[in-house]
Every structure is written in C-alpha cells, then in structure tokens.
Design a protein around this motif. Structure first.
Motif, mmCIF file in Angstrom:
data_model
loop_
_atom_site.group_PDB
_atom_site.id
_atom_site.type_symbol
_atom_site.label_atom_id
_atom_site.label_comp_id
_atom_site.label_asym_id
_atom_site.label_seq_id
_atom_site.Cartn_x
_atom_site.Cartn_y
_atom_site.Cartn_z
ATOM 1 N N LEU A 1 13.862 10.795 -8.378
ATOM 2 C CA LEU A 1 14.292 9.428 -9.173
ATOM 3 C C LEU A 1 14.857 10.050 -10.207
ATOM 4 N N GLY A 2 14.583 10.664 -11.621
ATOM 5 C CA GLY A 2 15.253 10.747 -12.711
ATOM 6 C C GLY A 2 16.321 11.006 -12.884
ATOM 7 N N GLU A 3 16.846 11.704 -11.675
ATOM 8 C CA GLU A 3 17.801 12.703 -12.054
ATOM 9 C C GLU A 3 19.286 11.744 -10.947
ATOM 10 N N ARG A 4 19.050 10.517 -10.849
ATOM 11 C CA ARG A 4 19.964 9.438 -10.227
ATOM 12 C C ARG A 4 21.274 8.679 -11.181
ATOM 13 N N GLU A 5 22.250 9.058 -11.324
ATOM 14 C CA GLU A 5 24.219 8.324 -12.130
ATOM 15 C C GLU A 5 22.934 7.083 -12.537
ATOM 16 N N GLY A 6 22.972 6.854 -13.862
ATOM 17 C CA GLY A 6 23.013 5.633 -14.583
ATOM 18 C C GLY A 6 21.260 4.820 -14.315
ATOM 19 N N TYR A 7 20.351 6.293 -14.214
ATOM 20 C CA TYR A 7 19.137 5.657 -14.565
ATOM 21 C C TYR A 7 18.661 5.049 -15.437
ATOM 22 N N VAL A 8 17.649 4.375 -16.065
ATOM 23 C CA VAL A 8 17.552 3.983 -17.183
ATOM 24 C C VAL A 8 15.823 4.305 -17.094
ATOM 25 N N GLU A 9 15.596 4.229 -18.263
ATOM 26 C CA GLU A 9 14.402 4.448 -18.307
ATOM 27 C C GLU A 9 13.119 3.422 -18.389
ATOM 28 N N ILE A 10 12.382 3.384 -17.698
ATOM 29 C CA ILE A 10 11.787 1.930 -18.170
ATOM 30 C C ILE A 10 9.840 2.587 -17.768
ATOM 31 N N ASN A 11 9.241 1.664 -18.361
ATOM 32 C CA ASN A 11 7.821 1.999 -17.765
ATOM 33 C C ASN A 11 7.769 1.981 -17.053
ATOM 34 N N ASN A 12 6.410 3.245 -16.027
ATOM 35 C CA ASN A 12 6.352 2.863 -14.858
ATOM 36 C C ASN A 12 5.309 1.647 -14.117
ATOM 37 N N ALA A 13 5.127 0.924 -15.212
ATOM 38 C CA ALA A 13 4.097 -0.089 -14.831
ATOM 39 C C ALA A 13 5.263 -0.919 -14.151
ATOM 40 N N TYR A 14 6.359 -0.625 -13.882
ATOM 41 C CA TYR A 14 7.256 -1.784 -13.154
ATOM 42 C C TYR A 14 7.535 -1.042 -11.304
ATOM 43 N N ASN A 15 6.686 0.225 -11.704
ATOM 44 C CA ASN A 15 7.288 1.048 -9.847
ATOM 45 C C ASN A 15 6.101 -0.324 -8.863
ATOM 46 N N ILE A 16 7.320 0.048 -7.568
ATOM 47 C CA ILE A 16 6.963 -0.539 -6.569
ATOM 48 C C ILE A 16 5.382 0.484 -6.127
ATOM 49 N N MET A 17 6.172 1.754 -5.567
ATOM 50 C CA MET A 17 4.929 2.435 -4.280
ATOM 51 C C MET A 17 5.502 4.053 -5.928
ATOM 52 N N ASN A 18 3.797 4.546 -6.147
ATOM 53 C CA ASN A 18 4.024 5.911 -7.026
ATOM 54 C C ASN A 18 3.995 7.058 -5.515
ATOM 55 N N GLY A 19 5.330 7.950 -6.593
ATOM 56 C CA GLY A 19 4.865 9.006 -5.953
ATOM 57 C C GLY A 19 3.053 9.635 -5.389
ATOM 58 N N SER A 20 3.342 10.662 -4.487
ATOM 59 C CA SER A 20 2.275 10.905 -3.924
ATOM 60 C C SER A 20 2.185 12.869 -3.835
ATOM 61 N N VAL A 21 1.507 13.193 -4.317
ATOM 62 C CA VAL A 21 1.276 15.059 -4.208
ATOM 63 C C VAL A 21 0.961 15.832 -3.300
ATOM 64 N N PRO A 22 1.816 17.122 -2.645
ATOM 65 C CA PRO A 22 0.497 16.844 -1.425
ATOM 66 C C PRO A 22 -0.713 18.031 -1.982
ATOM 67 N N GLY A 23 -1.397 17.866 -0.697
ATOM 68 C CA GLY A 23 -2.638 18.171 -1.146
ATOM 69 C C GLY A 23 -2.941 19.855 -1.628
ATOM 70 N N ASN A 24 -1.946 20.764 -1.275
ATOM 71 C CA ASN A 24 -1.523 21.716 -1.069
ATOM 72 C C ASN A 24 -0.731 22.565 -2.598
ATOM 73 N N ALA A 25 -1.012 21.282 -3.882
ATOM 74 C CA ALA A 25 -0.035 21.612 -4.173
ATOM 75 C C ALA A 25 0.387 22.423 -5.130
ATOM 76 N N TYR A 26 -1.065 23.067 -5.729
ATOM 77 C CA TYR A 26 -1.712 24.087 -6.902
ATOM 78 C C TYR A 26 -1.255 25.710 -5.934
ATOM 79 N N ILE A 27 -1.042 25.327 -5.125
ATOM 80 C CA ILE A 27 -1.821 25.834 -3.431
ATOM 81 C C ILE A 27 -0.527 27.228 -3.421
ATOM 82 N N LEU A 28 0.297 26.363 -2.283
ATOM 83 C CA LEU A 28 2.189 26.238 -2.255
ATOM 84 C C LEU A 28 2.929 27.017 -3.121
#
Length: 525
Positions: free
Chosen positions: A339-366
């Motif tokens: 998301l942060g790499e999209r053209e024209g992206y302006v960083e604003i506070n994450n408080a405005y997120n509609i949905m937050n992303g999830s991390v896979p359960g095996n993230a540290y192993i994969l």
C-alpha cells in the motif's frame, strides 16, 4: 457501495485538503475494494471509547467497525451483527483463508458462538511471545556439553553451569535457570514458565481450554498443573531456579544474563534485543543457541501461540450485503504491505485505516524455511527481492520486515559455514554486534521454531465477563501466590497435589465457578 463507519482520530492531523472521509487511506481502500467509507461520527481517545460503548448499548451501530472480544460477545448476544460463517468458512476468499489456515484456523474457531461466526478476525503471527530456551553456546562448548534433546538434558546443563565455572572467574556463582514468577500462556515473554506447564502435564495457565466433553476450564486449574509444579519445585530445591525468583522482574533477568551470571534464559525469538541484549553487547565472545524441548526426548512440543485474534471487524446485520466486507478484506490483505508504494501515496496516521492488515500465523517460520531451502540449499534465489516475492505468493502478504532481517542474518550464517567467528561478521556496513543480533533474531530464533514444530496452544475465550470484573483481580493474586508457594515448597506441610486441590476449590468458591459458567454460556457448547 457506500458504508458508514466510526473513526478514532487520536491526535492525528490530516494533511491540507484531506478530511476524515477523503484522504489517501480512504482512496486506496476504495480503489482496492470498491467500498466507499463515510464517517458516521469521529472522536479521539477516551471520548471515542465511551461513544462506541454507548452506541453498542443503544443498538445504534454503524455499518462497519472494529471491536474488542468483549464488545463482540455483547453484539452477538444483542443480535446486531451479521452472521459471516458461510462466507468465512466456505466462500471464495483464498488470501484470508490462507492466513487463517496458517494459524490452524484458531482465529475462526475462537469467534464461534454456538457454532456461528459473526466477525472477520484480524490475526498476527503465532509464537510471537513463545519462550524459547536460549543457551550460551560458548559455555556449552567450553564444558563439552552435548546439545539438549529434552528438559532432562536442560536440567543437566543448568547444573553444569552452576557447578563448573563456565565464566572462568574461579567461583560457582552462576545461576542455573533464572526465571520470573510469570506463568500466563496467553503470550509468554522473557522468563515465562508457561511452556514448562504445557509440556509437563499439559496445563495451560492463564488461558481457557475446552475439554473433551465440550465444557471449558480455566487452564491454571487443570489437573496437569500438579506435575509441572512438582517438576519446578524439584528445580527450585536443586537451586536451578533462584531462591528469590518471585521478586525478579525483566531488569533483574537482563542484568543476570548481561553480567555473565546466567547462561540459560527463556525468551522469545526476538530475545536477543531484550533479555540477551546486554550479554551480546557487553561480551564479544558470548554466543547463544535457541531450542524448543519436550519433556521426554522425541515427544511432542507444545508452545504458547498467543491470542488467536488481534481485532475483529463486524458488520451491521442490516447492511445490504454483509459478505462484501469479507471480499473486501481478502482483496485488502492481498494488496498487503504494498500500500505504501502506490503512486501519489501521502503518509497519514494509521488511525484512519478502515481495515488493518493481518500477518500469517507462520510468518516467523516461512521466510527462514524459504531462505534455507531456496537460498542456502539450492541457490535458486540470490536476492532479497526474489524471496520477498516468494513469501508474498506463499503467505498471501509481503513479509518485507522479516526477509530483510533474515538476509542480514545470513552473513553470520555464511561465516559459521566457513568456520569463521560469527561475532566478527559484518553486513554491508552495520557493526558486527548488530549483524549478530540480526542473525540471532531472524535465523536462530525462528529456526528453533521450525525445528521444534510446536503444537500451538491458544485460548478458546478472549474477553471479559461480569464476574471477571468483580473477582478477576483478587483471583489473579490468589493464583500467583499459590503457584509461587508450590514451586518454593511453602505448602503448609501438605503435598503439592493436596495444596493444589485446595487452591482450585478455593478459587472456584470465591468467584471462579461463576466466571466459568459465564464463559461457557458466552461461547456455547
């Protein structure tokens, strides 16, 4: 489709020209999902929490919002939110379903109320706080000790560290295993003893478990805790556990390890930046190895996986198509950290997120598994970018933050394979100590998880009940005192088994029975 939501603005200020409804985050969300958010109202801090609670109590909820587990149960009971079971279990949502499967689908299971699911779980990596067993590798080599394969082997190593002067100062002043009076298996952390309970006797202190007959039990009251408490009492009697462990905090633990007075510590995969940080920074010869150990050699290993659910997205049952949000989350997680790499992206506070992303359960192993197989063994991948792309395709999200650290750690891995001093390896300009810490965090810790292949143990109930609010603090103190007394042998002349039985009965009599009944009623049979 347009939908209403509520926004906790915090202290964030929007860039000029942007509003709560019209900003970079809302534009990106709409472009990914086709859903357009409109704020029903916004507030910050305590005012937001109070207003949200009032909305839930009055039934005047928005089309979509993020809630806690306690709020989730209230909304289910009031019949205000949509049943999403069929979409989550059987719908065509491969990205989030892969995320949930990576955690054994426990996030979906814990949201079930009478077999139905009324929210979309936000999940994180399992075993984030799992207390791995870290041992000074250089001390083991100095004393010609073999790699441990069970907790019995760990006991022998601890006694050797206490009796054979591994620090070379001519005195037997080294601790066996410094621990804290910390038992809660909801997360783990530095000095936590929860995995001893999970692997010796099978009790799950601090979290709720479902029994074979479908009834729930608070894990600290499980019969198997007796075996673990007796096991730890044996360690205490032998001096392996410090006599004053009940007064130890994180700073005490860190100092003992940093002063070369302890060569064994229970700490998560990131422990080189916490409990072992002083040791690595102050002693250039200190080398550590991580392990997961079963009670008996070759036995199954269990470990605290952390709470299955990090947050819950719920949909008003009167919204025209509640399933749209399941599709939306699938698409949002597929876009993931790009998301942060999209053209024209302006960083604003994450408080405005509609949905937050999830991390896979095996993230540290994969990523570690990928790097070991594709980079080290077969040489199929030679760049960070290749591994990032592979992890994104395999896990459903990009794991940039994991992969970069792992590649930094690979410098130390390569040095070890070449027989060089791992404490002298340097990655592209960062100092040797930081390079080693990156190796320990992103290779040694996760690799112990990979080799241990632990069975994740999580709670079947997150949240609070009315009786918990009334009796929880008192019962928590009672539990802590009882566990410490049994480990120290302060049982008023009773056996640990009898003392434990009396503790359980007293716990139930003084509010525990009411809490158990409320938990059972909340999650159903």
């Amino acid at each position: 489709m347009e939908f209403t939501r509520i926004v906790n603005t915090g202290t964030a200020e929007l860039p000029d020209g942007m509003t709560v409804d019209e900003n970079t985050i809302t534009w990106i969300f709409e472009s990914i999902t086709g859903l357009k958010p409109k704020a029903l109202w916004s507030a910050s801090g305590d005012a937001f929490s109070q207003k949200q609670s009032q909305a839930i109590a009055s039934g005047e909820i928005p089309d979509f919002m993020t809630v806690s587990m306690t709020q989730y149960y209230m909304l289910v009971k009031s019949g205000l939110i949509a049943d999403l079971t069929d979409e989550l279990r059987e719908g065509n949502h491969p990205t989030i379903q892969k995320l949930y499967e990576a955690g054994g689908n426990q996030a979906l299971d814990v949201l079930e109320v009478d077999g139905r699911i009324y929210g979309i779980p936000l999940v994180g990596a399992q075993f984030d706080g799992s207390p791995l067993i870290w041992i000074r590798k250089d001390w083991m080599e100095k004393l010609n000790l073999e790699t441990p394969k069970s907790l019995a082997d760990l006991e022998e190593i601890a006694k050797a560290f206490m009796e054979k002067d591994p620090d070379g100062n001519g005195q037997n002043d080294t601790y066996g295993i410094p621990v804290r009076a910390s038992f809660d298996a909801s997360y783990g952390g530095d000095g936590n003893l929860c995995d001893i309970f999970l692997n010796v006797g099978g009790a799950a202190p601090g979290i709720w478990q479902k029994q074979e007959d479908g009834t729930v039990i608070y894990g600290s009251l499980m019969e198997g805790a007796k075996e673990a408490l007796s096991f730890l009492n044996s360690w205490y009697e032998q001096g392996i556990i410090p006599s004053d462990f009940a007064t130890w905090d994180a700073d005490t633990l860190n100092q003992a390890v940093g002063d070369d007075k302890a060569g064994i510590v229970f700490s998560p995969w990131w422990g080189t930046w916490s409990s072992m940080n002083n040791s690595i920074n102050l002693n250039a010869s200190a080398e550590w190895s991580a392990y997961m150990l079963s009670a008996e050699e070759g036995g199954e290993i269990c470990s605290a996986a952390g709470n299955p659910v990090q947050g819950i997205f719920v949909v008003n049952k009167n919204f025209e198509d509640p399933s749209a949000f399941v599709y939306a989350y699938d698409m949002y997680c597929l876009a993931g950290y790009d998301l942060g790499e999209r053209e024209g992206y302006v960083e604003i506070n994450n408080a405005y997120n509609i949905m937050n992303g999830s991390v896979p359960g095996n993230a540290y192993i994969l990523p570690i598994q990928t790097i070991m197989e594709k980079v080290v063994d077969t040489g199929e991948m030679t760049t960070i970018e290749e591994v990032k792309e592979y992890c994104k395709n395999e896990a459903g999200v990009a794991l940039d933050w994991v992969v970069e650290g792992a590649f930094k750690g690979k410098t130390v891995y390569d040095a070890l394979q070449e027989g060089k001093n791992p404490r002298e390896a340097v990655y592209e300009g960062i100092d040797a100590t930081t390079t080693y810490q990156q190796y320990m965090q992103w290779w040694e810790g996760p690799n112990a998880l990979l080799k241990g292949n632990p069975r994740p143990v999580s709670t079947v109930f997150q949240g609070s009940t009315e009786s918990m609010e009334l009796y929880g603090s008192f019962l928590s103190t009672m539990e802590q005192d009882a566990y410490v007394n049994m480990i120290m042998g302060n049982t008023d002349g009773k056996s640990i088994s009898d003392y434990f039985d009396d503790f359980v009965q007293s716990y139930l009599d003084q509010g525990g029975a009411e809490i158990t009944a409320e938990v059972q009623e909340t999650i159903g049979g």
